[in-house]
Design a protein around this motif. Structure first.
Motif, PDB file in Angstrom:
ATOM      1  N   UNK A  35       7.515  -6.350  25.059  1.00  0.00           N
ATOM      2  CA  UNK A  35       7.104  -5.329  26.024  1.00  0.00           C
ATOM      3  C   UNK A  35       6.155  -5.946  27.054  1.00  0.00           C
ATOM      4  N   UNK A  36       5.073  -5.254  27.354  1.00  0.00           N
ATOM      5  CA  UNK A  36       4.060  -5.777  28.270  1.00  0.00           C
ATOM      6  C   UNK A  36       2.835  -6.312  27.530  1.00  0.00           C
ATOM      7  N   UNK A  37       2.933  -6.384  26.222  1.00  0.00           N
ATOM      8  CA  UNK A  37       1.825  -6.893  25.388  1.00  0.00           C
ATOM      9  C   UNK A  37       0.539  -6.124  25.650  1.00  0.00           C
ATOM     10  N   UNK A  38       0.669  -4.825  25.891  1.00  0.00           N
ATOM     11  CA  UNK A  38      -0.490  -3.986  26.168  1.00  0.00           C
ATOM     12  C   UNK A  38      -0.502  -2.793  25.225  1.00  0.00           C
ATOM     13  N   UNK A  61      -7.575  -0.563  19.331  1.00  0.00           N
ATOM     14  CA  UNK A  61      -6.904  -0.049  18.136  1.00  0.00           C
ATOM     15  C   UNK A  61      -5.736  -0.971  17.767  1.00  0.00           C
ATOM     16  N   UNK A  62      -6.018  -1.925  16.876  1.00  0.00           N
ATOM     17  CA  UNK A  62      -4.982  -2.900  16.505  1.00  0.00           C
ATOM     18  C   UNK A  62      -4.002  -2.341  15.479  1.00  0.00           C
ATOM     19  N   UNK A  63      -4.228  -1.133  15.020  1.00  0.00           N
ATOM     20  CA  UNK A  63      -3.315  -0.512  14.051  1.00  0.00           C
ATOM     21  C   UNK A  63      -2.392   0.505  14.709  1.00  0.00           C
ATOM     22  N   UNK A  64      -2.509   0.666  16.041  1.00  0.00           N
ATOM     23  CA  UNK A  64      -1.689   1.662  16.737  1.00  0.00           C
ATOM     24  C   UNK A  64      -0.212   1.331  16.559  1.00  0.00           C
ATOM     25  N   UNK A  65       0.557   2.347  16.222  1.00  0.00           N
ATOM     26  CA  UNK A  65       1.998   2.153  16.018  1.00  0.00           C
ATOM     27  C   UNK A  65       2.705   2.008  17.363  1.00  0.00           C
ATOM     28  N   UNK A  66       3.616   1.046  17.440  1.00  0.00           N
ATOM     29  CA  UNK A  66       4.425   0.855  18.637  1.00  0.00           C
ATOM     30  C   UNK A  66       5.737   1.608  18.490  1.00  0.00           C
ATOM     31  N   UNK A  67       6.330   2.044  19.580  1.00  0.00           N
ATOM     32  CA  UNK A  67       7.636   2.707  19.474  1.00  0.00           C
ATOM     33  C   UNK A  67       8.668   1.731  18.916  1.00  0.00           C
ATOM     34  N   UNK A  68       9.673   2.232  18.206  1.00  0.00           N
ATOM     35  CA  UNK A  68      10.685   1.333  17.644  1.00  0.00           C
ATOM     36  C   UNK A  68      11.421   0.587  18.742  1.00  0.00           C
ATOM     37  N   UNK A  69      11.852  -0.631  18.421  1.00  0.00           N
ATOM     38  CA  UNK A  69      12.616  -1.427  19.378  1.00  0.00           C
ATOM     39  C   UNK A  69      13.999  -0.793  19.540  1.00  0.00           C
TER      40      UNK A  69
END
Length: 321
Positions: free
Chosen positions: A84-87, A93-101
């Motif tokens: 993504x944009x690495x943002x 918050x390093x535990x924030x969930x990212x949307x699925x690929x």
């Protein structure tokens, strides 16, 4: 919504049906025809314009539906979709969930080809590898392919060549090229837009084909026009081929309706509140103008070419003439 030859409007709303999306359209037209003391065939024969807005694409994405999709990228760049944009929205918050690929890694395939930043060929397309990829796609029962090569926005020839090779071997495969859909700088945004389109277009196209068949059988003699993200209309064929252009058409329609209200009332500044069953969307008319953005977000994914307002609702408009 229905508009008669004198310009007077009337509305009718029926509940949507996610399992049978054509059923509410049939029901609404039938009820309106009965209210006008006409048959549905008489109503559709008198129809001078048929405008349709649908949330089929956005609902499919949010529910994890759509065609089984593969992504072809320049070799070495298949992970751009996941990086993504690495943002993070909250950088602490390093535990924030990212949307699925959107496409799993084994279906993100690197093609041996390369253009420089000006679109000049450095490495030609490896045709033998593309043939191997076609065999793999057939084995995996892939329904749609997104093709997004580095700097294809400067030169589309490599993407077009790969599309021609794949179509010759897999004629039923739906293929979206980033150079045709969104030829803009921004590798991640261009890639995710192309993947979103490949994933939902077969579904939306099948729906629009069914809608056209249903209405033509009952007497509709004009083309079906489909609402877009930009607030305008496109024809059914383009909407089925580039379904990503319909994702935010509901919010765009609400904003455009508010703008029309501002024009009719002479108000230069207006706050538009557009409420449906699942969301409330706010947009602004400032000094008589609506503003557009190239970037918008859906479920954590970014894409180009849309209004930034969000709403989920099914609507149809018939103008009688």
């Amino acid at each position: 919504m229905f508009r008669d030859p004198a310009g007077a409007m009337s509305t009718l709303k029926v509940p949507s049906n996610s399992q049978h999306p054509l059923q509410p359209i049939q029901q609404g037209l039938t009820e309106f025809a009965e209210g006008q003391q006409m048959t549905i065939q008489e109503l559709l024969k008198k129809t001078g314009k048929f405008l349709h807005g649908t949330t089929l694409g956005i609902n499919a994405l949010l529910q994890g539906q759509g065609a089984k999709t593969a992504l072809l990228t320049t070799a070495g760049f298949r992970d751009a979709l996941e990086i993504r944009r690495s943002q993070l929205k909250n950088q602490w918050d390093f535990t924030a969930a990212l949307p699925p690929v959107l496409v799993p890694r084994y279906l993100r395939l690197g093609v041996h080809e390369r253009l420089d930043y000006q679109g000049v060929t450095l490495t030609p397309v490896d045709e033998a590898q593309v043939q191997e990829i076609a065999h793999f796609l057939a084995q995996e029962k892939i329904e749609a392919v997104a093709v997004c090569f580095l700097f294809s926005c400067q030169n589309p020839e490599h993407e077009r060549e790969v599309k021609a090779l794949l179509q010759a071997l897999l004629p039923e495969l739906f293929i979206t090229l980033s150079s045709e859909l969104s030829p803009q700088l921004g590798e991640y945004e261009r890639t995710v837009t192309t993947v979103l389109n490949a994933r939902i277009s077969p579904l939306v196209n099948a729906y629009l084909d069914s809608l056209q068949g249903l209405l033509q059988e009952q007497g509709l003699g004009v083309p079906i026009l489909v609402a877009q993200n930009k607030g305008g209309l496109t024809d059914r064929l383009r909407a089925g081929r580039e379904a990503v252009l319909t994702l935010f058409s509901g919010p765009a329609g609400g904003a455009k309706g508010g703008w029309a209200l501002a024009q009719n009332t002479g108000l230069a500044n207006l706050v538009i509140a557009d409420m449906g069953g699942t969301s409330l969307d706010i947009s602004l008319v400032r000094e008589g103008r609506l503003e557009m953005t190239q970037n918008a977000e859906i479920a954590g994914w970014f894409k180009f070419k849309c209004w930034i307002f969000i709403r989920w609702e099914l609507a149809a408009e018939v103008s009688l003439g």
